[in-house]
Scaffold this active site. Structure first.
Site, PDB file in Angstrom:
ATOM      1  N   ARG A  31       0.847  -1.188   0.000  1.00  7.97           N
ATOM      2  CA  ARG A  31       0.000   0.000   0.000  1.00  7.97           C
ATOM      3  C   ARG A  31       0.882   1.236   0.000  1.00  7.97           C
ATOM      4  NH1 ARG A  31      -3.518  -2.832  -1.487  1.00  7.97           N
ATOM      5  NH2 ARG A  31      -5.503  -3.292  -0.475  1.00  7.97           N
ATOM      6  N   HIS A  40      -1.355   0.450  -9.604  1.00  6.95           N
ATOM      7  CA  HIS A  40      -1.998  -0.504  -8.681  1.00  6.95           C
ATOM      8  C   HIS A  40      -2.595  -1.703  -9.441  1.00  6.95           C
ATOM      9  CE1 HIS A  40      -4.027  -0.885  -4.492  1.00  6.95           C
ATOM     10  NE2 HIS A  40      -3.862  -2.072  -5.043  1.00  6.95           N
TER      11      HIS A  40
HETATM   12  P1  NAP Z   1      -1.352 -11.639   4.902  1.00  9.00           P
HETATM   13  O1  NAP Z   1      -1.529 -13.055   4.470  1.00  9.00           O
HETATM   14  O2  NAP Z   1      -2.225 -11.133   5.999  1.00  9.00           O
HETATM   15  O3  NAP Z   1       0.184 -11.480   5.298  1.00  9.00           O
HETATM   16  C1  NAP Z   1       0.651 -10.356   5.961  1.00  9.00           C
HETATM   17  C2  NAP Z   1       2.070 -10.634   6.457  1.00  9.00           C
HETATM   18  O4  NAP Z   1       2.576  -9.429   7.014  1.00  9.00           O
HETATM   19  C3  NAP Z   1       2.130 -11.685   7.553  1.00  9.00           C
HETATM   20  O5  NAP Z   1       3.288 -12.484   7.399  1.00  9.00           O
HETATM   21  C4  NAP Z   1       2.259 -10.846   8.822  1.00  9.00           C
HETATM   22  O6  NAP Z   1       2.947 -11.470   9.895  1.00  9.00           O
HETATM   23  C5  NAP Z   1       3.094  -9.697   8.299  1.00  9.00           C
HETATM   24  N1  NAP Z   1       2.951  -8.533   9.171  1.00  9.00           N
HETATM   25  C6  NAP Z   1       1.828  -7.861   9.513  1.00  9.00           C
HETATM   26  N2  NAP Z   1       2.121  -6.857  10.364  1.00  9.00           N
HETATM   27  C7  NAP Z   1       3.450  -6.920  10.564  1.00  9.00           C
HETATM   28  C8  NAP Z   1       4.367  -6.168  11.362  1.00  9.00           C
HETATM   29  N3  NAP Z   1       3.944  -5.151  12.129  1.00  9.00           N
HETATM   30  N4  NAP Z   1       5.668  -6.515  11.349  1.00  9.00           N
HETATM   31  C9  NAP Z   1       6.112  -7.549  10.589  1.00  9.00           C
HETATM   32  N5  NAP Z   1       5.301  -8.312   9.816  1.00  9.00           N
HETATM   33  C10 NAP Z   1       3.999  -7.990   9.810  1.00  9.00           C
HETATM   34  O7  NAP Z   1      -1.555 -10.645   3.673  1.00  9.00           O
HETATM   35  P2  NAP Z   1      -1.419 -10.974   2.115  1.00  9.00           P
HETATM   36  O8  NAP Z   1      -2.641 -11.661   1.625  1.00  9.00           O
HETATM   37  O9  NAP Z   1      -0.105 -11.611   1.888  1.00  9.00           O
HETATM   38  O10 NAP Z   1      -1.478  -9.486   1.507  1.00  9.00           O
HETATM   39  C11 NAP Z   1      -0.548  -8.497   1.879  1.00  9.00           C
HETATM   40  C12 NAP Z   1      -0.965  -7.136   1.362  1.00  9.00           C
HETATM   41  O11 NAP Z   1      -0.704  -7.038  -0.039  1.00  9.00           O
HETATM   42  C13 NAP Z   1      -2.444  -6.806   1.439  1.00  9.00           C
HETATM   43  O12 NAP Z   1      -2.795  -6.375   2.745  1.00  9.00           O
HETATM   44  C14 NAP Z   1      -2.625  -5.728   0.398  1.00  9.00           C
HETATM   45  O13 NAP Z   1      -2.513  -4.451   0.997  1.00  9.00           O
HETATM   46  C15 NAP Z   1      -1.467  -5.952  -0.554  1.00  9.00           C
HETATM   47  N6  NAP Z   1      -1.923  -6.305  -1.915  1.00  9.00           N
HETATM   48  C16 NAP Z   1      -1.578  -5.492  -2.960  1.00  9.00           C
HETATM   49  C17 NAP Z   1      -1.966  -5.825  -4.246  1.00  9.00           C
HETATM   50  C18 NAP Z   1      -1.580  -4.979  -5.434  1.00  9.00           C
HETATM   51  O14 NAP Z   1      -2.103  -5.178  -6.523  1.00  9.00           O
HETATM   52  N7  NAP Z   1      -0.662  -4.060  -5.295  1.00  9.00           N
HETATM   53  C19 NAP Z   1      -2.703  -6.987  -4.481  1.00  9.00           C
HETATM   54  C20 NAP Z   1      -3.031  -7.792  -3.400  1.00  9.00           C
HETATM   55  C21 NAP Z   1      -2.633  -7.439  -2.108  1.00  9.00           C
HETATM   56  P3  NAP Z   1       2.344 -12.786  10.643  1.00  9.00           P
HETATM   57  O15 NAP Z   1       2.541 -13.905   9.640  1.00  9.00           O
HETATM   58  O16 NAP Z   1       3.193 -12.941  11.829  1.00  9.00           O
HETATM   59  O17 NAP Z   1       0.903 -12.480  10.919  1.00  9.00           O
HETATM   60  C1  GLV Z   2      -5.254  -5.238  -3.915  1.00 13.30           C
HETATM   61  O1  GLV Z   2      -4.652  -4.242  -3.711  1.00 13.30           O
HETATM   62  C2  GLV Z   2      -5.758  -6.114  -2.886  1.00 13.30           C
HETATM   63  O2  GLV Z   2      -5.683  -5.751  -1.704  1.00 13.30           O
HETATM   64  O3  GLV Z   2      -6.268  -7.191  -3.236  1.00 13.30           O
END
Ligand code: NAP
Ligand code: GLV
Length: 309
Positions: free
Chosen positions: A224, A272
């Site tokens: 983000r 994005h």
């Molecule tokens: P997720 O499964 O919830 O994984 C988040 C990871 O971040 C987990 O390993 C978590 O640790 C870690 N984390 C959270 N807070 C932290 C902190 N304070 N310090 C260190 N590590 C921390 O999320 P995801 O599905 O992988 O998605 C991640 C993000 O990608 C989304 O929230 C979204 O904003 C972004 N995204 C962007 C796009 C795009 O097109 N640009 C598309 C999809 C998603 P733990 O394992 O210990 O909980």
């Molecule tokens: C995209 O940014 C998502 O959060 O899926």
């Protein structure tokens, strides 16, 4: 019981049509058409207008159309004590891995610099680096981060991760918490941010954090815009501490036309699009959660409101 879809990006009809193609009997409405507010039990949202969730007295679930839920957590007017869910989808994870791989290879082989040179008709060979020269540090070893780590490792890249809580991954070194952060950064010649945006991670890509990277490291932010302190980036690139950055997300989207990132040769910008929820792939899990609401069963992909992700 019924579903309302709320998003303002021109994709409402696409999503509604996909729901109805896959589940023709589903009571699904988009928020701009007449709909029975008292019957709505599930609101599926993407950057919904603030306050738009207050008119559904029987809401049982607020579902994100995507992986992130930061825009839901930020809406303090949303009804409290309502389950929040997010998308976990192999296609979304695969798309993210492909995007980051493209960004890494483009960086290694100077593709972005050559695009800039081409605009100037300038023939300027540059030294390149190899996969074996780099360690990719993934901030956020969650669903997308771990899928990325697997893909990059399969290509022979050195990968490390960083998460909030300790992990028992055998194939990958994962640092955790504040204690592991600096060592993780010291080792990352390419830093990929895949953290959720929360009160703890907001502004985490700042001068102090990025100064712990090896000199000349490359930044890829696909999480983000709020993770990056934008005014810190150009000085870090101009001083050589970073050799550049690939940014898919921004504090303000669309990125304003006058923003200095547009014109900086060391910054690659995409709008994005790193991984975008595919209706055909995601609708089944959203409808499964609707069924679970109707049958009073626990929901899939629940968000922990305390952690904010
Ligand atoms: P997720 O499964 O919830 O994984 C988040 C990871 O971040 C987990 O390993 C978590 O640790 C870690 N984390 C959270 N807070 C932290 C902190 N304070 N310090 C260190 N590590 C921390 O999320 P995801 O599905 O992988 O998605 C991640 C993000 O990608 C989304 O929230 C979204 O904003 C972004 N995204 C962007 C796009 C795009 O097109 N640009 C598309 C999809 C998603 P733990 O394992 O210990 O909980
Ligand atoms: C995209 O940014 C998502 O959060 O899926």
């Amino acid at each position: 019981m019924a579903i309302v879809l709320i998003r303002q990006d021109g994709k409402l009809d696409l999503w509604k049509n996909t729901f109805l193609q896959q589940f023709p009997e589903l009571p699904v409405y988009h928020y701009k058409e007449a709909h029975p507010e008292e019957e709505i039990t599930m609101a599926i949202v993407w950057k919904h207008p603030e306050g738009s969730l207050t008119k559904y007295p029987n809401l049982a679930c607020i579902a994100s159309f995507g992986a992130g839920v930061d825009f839901i957590m930020e809406d303090t007017s949303r009804p409290q004590n309502v389950d929040i869910t997010r998308v976990i989808d192999p296609a979304l994870a695969a798309d993210m891995s492909e995007y980051v791989l493209a960004a890494i290879l483009g960086y290694l082989k100077n593709m972005d610099l050559y695009s800039h040179d081409q605009d100037l008709s300038s023939w300027e060979p540059k030294p390149y680096t190899r996969i074996s020269d780099h360690t990719v540090g993934i901030m956020g070893a969650g669903t997308l981060g771990m899928a990325l780590a697997t893909s990059l490792s399969q290509l022979g890249m050195k990968v490390i991760g960083w998460s909030r809580s300790p992990k028992k991954e055998k194939a990958l070194k994962i640092y955790d918490g504040t204690a592991g952060k600096v060592e993780f950064l010291h080792k990352s010649t390419i830093l990929v941010c895949l953290l959720p945006l929360t009160n703890t991670t907001k502004g985490i890509l700042n001068k102090e954090t990025l100064s712990h990277l090896p000199s000349g490291a490359y930044l890829i932010n696909v999480a983000r815009g709020g993770h990056l302190v934008e005014e810190d980036l150009i000085p870090l690139i101009d001083s050589g501490q970073l050799s550049g950055a690939c940014l898919d997300v921004f504090q303000e989207e669309p990125l304003p036309t006058e923003h200095p990132f547009w014109k900086h040769p060391g910054i690659k910008i995409t709008p994005h699009v790193a991984s975008v929820s595919d209706p055909a792939s995601v609708v089944p899990q959203l409808v499964e959660n609707y069924r679970r609401i109707c049958d009073k069963e626990p929901l899939l992909h629940l968000v922990d409101p305390q952690k904010g992700y």
